[in-house]
Design a protein around this motif. Structure first.
Motif, PDB file in Angstrom:
ATOM      1  N   UNK A  64       0.610  -8.298  -8.845  1.00 59.81           N
ATOM      2  CA  UNK A  64       1.864  -7.554  -8.814  1.00 59.81           C
ATOM      3  C   UNK A  64       1.627  -6.074  -8.512  1.00 59.81           C
ATOM      4  N   UNK A  65       0.615  -5.472  -9.150  1.00 61.10           N
ATOM      5  CA  UNK A  65       0.402  -4.029  -9.018  1.00 61.10           C
ATOM      6  C   UNK A  65      -0.325  -3.645  -7.736  1.00 61.10           C
ATOM      7  N   UNK A  66      -1.277  -4.462  -7.289  1.00 61.57           N
ATOM      8  CA  UNK A  66      -2.109  -4.053  -6.158  1.00 61.57           C
ATOM      9  C   UNK A  66      -1.670  -4.679  -4.837  1.00 61.57           C
ATOM     10  N   UNK A  67      -1.083  -5.853  -4.888  1.00 62.12           N
ATOM     11  CA  UNK A  67      -0.594  -6.476  -3.655  1.00 62.12           C
ATOM     12  C   UNK A  67       0.921  -6.380  -3.516  1.00 62.12           C
ATOM     13  N   UNK A  68       1.607  -6.114  -4.634  1.00 56.64           N
ATOM     14  CA  UNK A  68       3.061  -6.006  -4.575  1.00 56.64           C
ATOM     15  C   UNK A  68       3.559  -4.937  -3.630  1.00 56.64           C
ATOM     16  N   UNK A  69       3.007  -3.705  -3.661  1.00 51.37           N
ATOM     17  CA  UNK A  69       3.495  -2.668  -2.728  1.00 51.37           C
ATOM     18  C   UNK A  69       3.274  -3.012  -1.262  1.00 51.37           C
ATOM     19  N   UNK A  70       2.332  -3.917  -0.980  1.00 51.27           N
ATOM     20  CA  UNK A  70       2.129  -4.324   0.414  1.00 51.27           C
ATOM     21  C   UNK A  70       3.300  -5.183   0.893  1.00 51.27           C
ATOM     22  N   UNK A  71       3.805  -6.015  -0.004  1.00 51.46           N
ATOM     23  CA  UNK A  71       4.937  -6.878   0.340  1.00 51.46           C
ATOM     24  C   UNK A  71       6.255  -6.115   0.220  1.00 51.46           C
ATOM     25  N   UNK A  72       6.429  -5.436  -0.911  1.00 53.57           N
ATOM     26  CA  UNK A  72       7.656  -4.675  -1.146  1.00 53.57           C
ATOM     27  C   UNK A  72       7.391  -3.209  -0.788  1.00 53.57           C
ATOM     28  N   UNK A  73       7.508  -2.911   0.486  1.00 57.40           N
ATOM     29  CA  UNK A  73       7.178  -1.572   0.986  1.00 57.40           C
ATOM     30  C   UNK A  73       8.407  -0.798   1.455  1.00 57.40           C
ATOM     31  N   UNK A  74       9.584  -1.214   0.990  1.00 58.32           N
ATOM     32  CA  UNK A  74      10.800  -0.511   1.408  1.00 58.32           C
ATOM     33  C   UNK A  74      10.892   0.872   0.785  1.00 58.32           C
ATOM     34  N   UNK A  75      10.388   0.994  -0.451  1.00 56.49           N
ATOM     35  CA  UNK A  75      10.439   2.261  -1.170  1.00 56.49           C
ATOM     36  C   UNK A  75       9.054   2.616  -1.666  1.00 56.49           C
ATOM     37  N   UNK A  76       8.744   3.920  -1.642  1.00 55.94           N
ATOM     38  CA  UNK A  76       7.469   4.401  -2.127  1.00 55.94           C
ATOM     39  C   UNK A  76       7.556   4.859  -3.571  1.00 55.94           C
TER      40      UNK A  76
END
Length: 366
Positions: A64-76
């Motif tokens: 969730x923490x390390x791969x999640x931002x790769x998938x959910x990249x709409x907001x920083x």
């Protein structure tokens, strides 16, 4: 009757001969299933349901923490939703004039620059906080900070504890007394209040008009939590050092250490190649259980505004939003998810630590 007894004796002798022939002709590894110590530990570990649950919880957090931002990249992490938010407030005024009742409906339109405290929607699955940041994105990035800091702190504590505890346990005498007295002094110092004082010093560095290069780095909100956790390690290694010392005091009298002494091995080789590896099972359990404590320390410091500073995210900083009574009562989507993540992380590490302790204990009943 006599014939039956003779036949029985002949059958027994034949069975013994067949068994002996089978055992002598068959290889040993086909009759006995050998299992390595590592395989036995893994088997014991996965036999415990709580251990498997803890492992799944930790795997979920890391993904969730390390791969999640790769998938959910709409907001920083520090990207504000600047889409205007319009609020409408209505007010009714009633008055009488010339015997007639008049009603006035007043509607006020208020436009905010940031889309703050937005409800959960497709663009913001967990809504936005009071400053317009996406809660889900900050939850992922905040988890990275908590997990990385926990692992770095525990690693440094273990290294210091192994080195100083190994030296104290092997040499004994004056060296042991000096190191143990240092441990006693450090264990008497209240670590958390000292960290609060140190955090105040870092805040003063960030508010200085012309700080030096070192003061500017230490006061930077992006790095101050790392300095705080490094400061915490200076007060946390005595527990590991005492554990290593106690184990080495009993292990240094074993036969293999006498053989190593007779072969003329160096002191460093005897400590770190023969003694420390035999302490690793206890160290692994101690490290696993300490990870949960470090995550709680980081969250507590961030909650008190002494850790990660805005606009950067941390689980403790996100929970701090609940200090506003309006958010606490009406916007559970802001402070509840980081609290749940902290609970999952601490429980996961504790479950895995308990499972490793049982799996590495050769005397544990199964």
């Amino acid at each position: 009757m006599k014939e039956q007894n003779e036949n029985k004796v002949e059958l027994d002798e034949t069975a013994v001969e067949n068994t002996a022939t089978c055992d002598s002709e068959a290889p040993l590894d086909k009759n006995i299933r050998l299992m390595s110590p590592t395989r036995m530990v893994v088997r014991r570990f996965f036999r415990s349901k709580l251990s498997v649950v803890g492992l799944v919880m930790l795997a979920f957090l890391f993904i969730f923490c390390f791969l999640g931002p790769v998938v959910y990249n709409e907001w920083g992490e520090i990207e504000v939703d600047e889409s205007p938010m319009v609020e409408y407030t209505s007010k009714t005024i009633t008055y009488e004039e010339n015997g007639k009742t008049h009603t006035i409906y007043q509607v006020t339109e208020k436009t905010e620059k940031e889309n703050a405290l937005a409800p959960m929607s497709k663009s913001h699955p967990l809504g936005t906080d009071e400053t317009g940041y996406d809660v889900l994105a900050r939850l992922m990035y905040g988890g990275r900070i908590s997990l990385i800091i926990g692992f770095i702190s525990v690693f440094i504590i273990t290294i210091l504890g192994v080195i100083l505890g190994g030296i104290a346990g092997y040499f004994g005498g004056i060296v042991d007394n000096v190191i143990m007295r240092i441990c006693d002094v450090l264990m008497c110092i209240p670590g958390f209040p000292i960290m609060l004082v140190f955090g105040t010093v870092l805040t003063a560095f960030s508010e200085m008009e012309s700080p030096s290069a070192v003061q500017a780095v230490m006061g930077d909100p992006r790095y101050r939590i790392y300095f705080l956790m490094a400061f915490l390690t200076l007060f946390s290694w005595p527990g590991t050092a005492r554990l290593v010392r106690g184990q080495i005091l009993s292990l240094r009298e074993q036969e293999y250490m006498v053989a190593a002494e007779a072969m003329g091995y160096s002191t460093g080789r005897k400590i770190f190649k023969h003694l420390v590896p035999n302490v690793m099972p206890q160290l692994i359990v101690s490290m696993t259980l300490s990870l949960g404590s470090m995550i709680l320390y980081e969250a507590s410091l961030s909650f008190l505004n002494m850790g990660v500073q805005p606009p950067y995210a941390a689980w403790g900083t996100m929970i701090n939003a609940a200090s506003d009574l309006n958010i606490l009562e009406n916007f559970m989507n802001i402070w509840a998810p980081p609290g749940i993540c902290i609970v999952i992380a601490v429980l996961g590490f504790n479950f895995v630590g308990d499972g490793l302790r049982d799996a590495l204990d050769p005397k544990a009943r199964r």
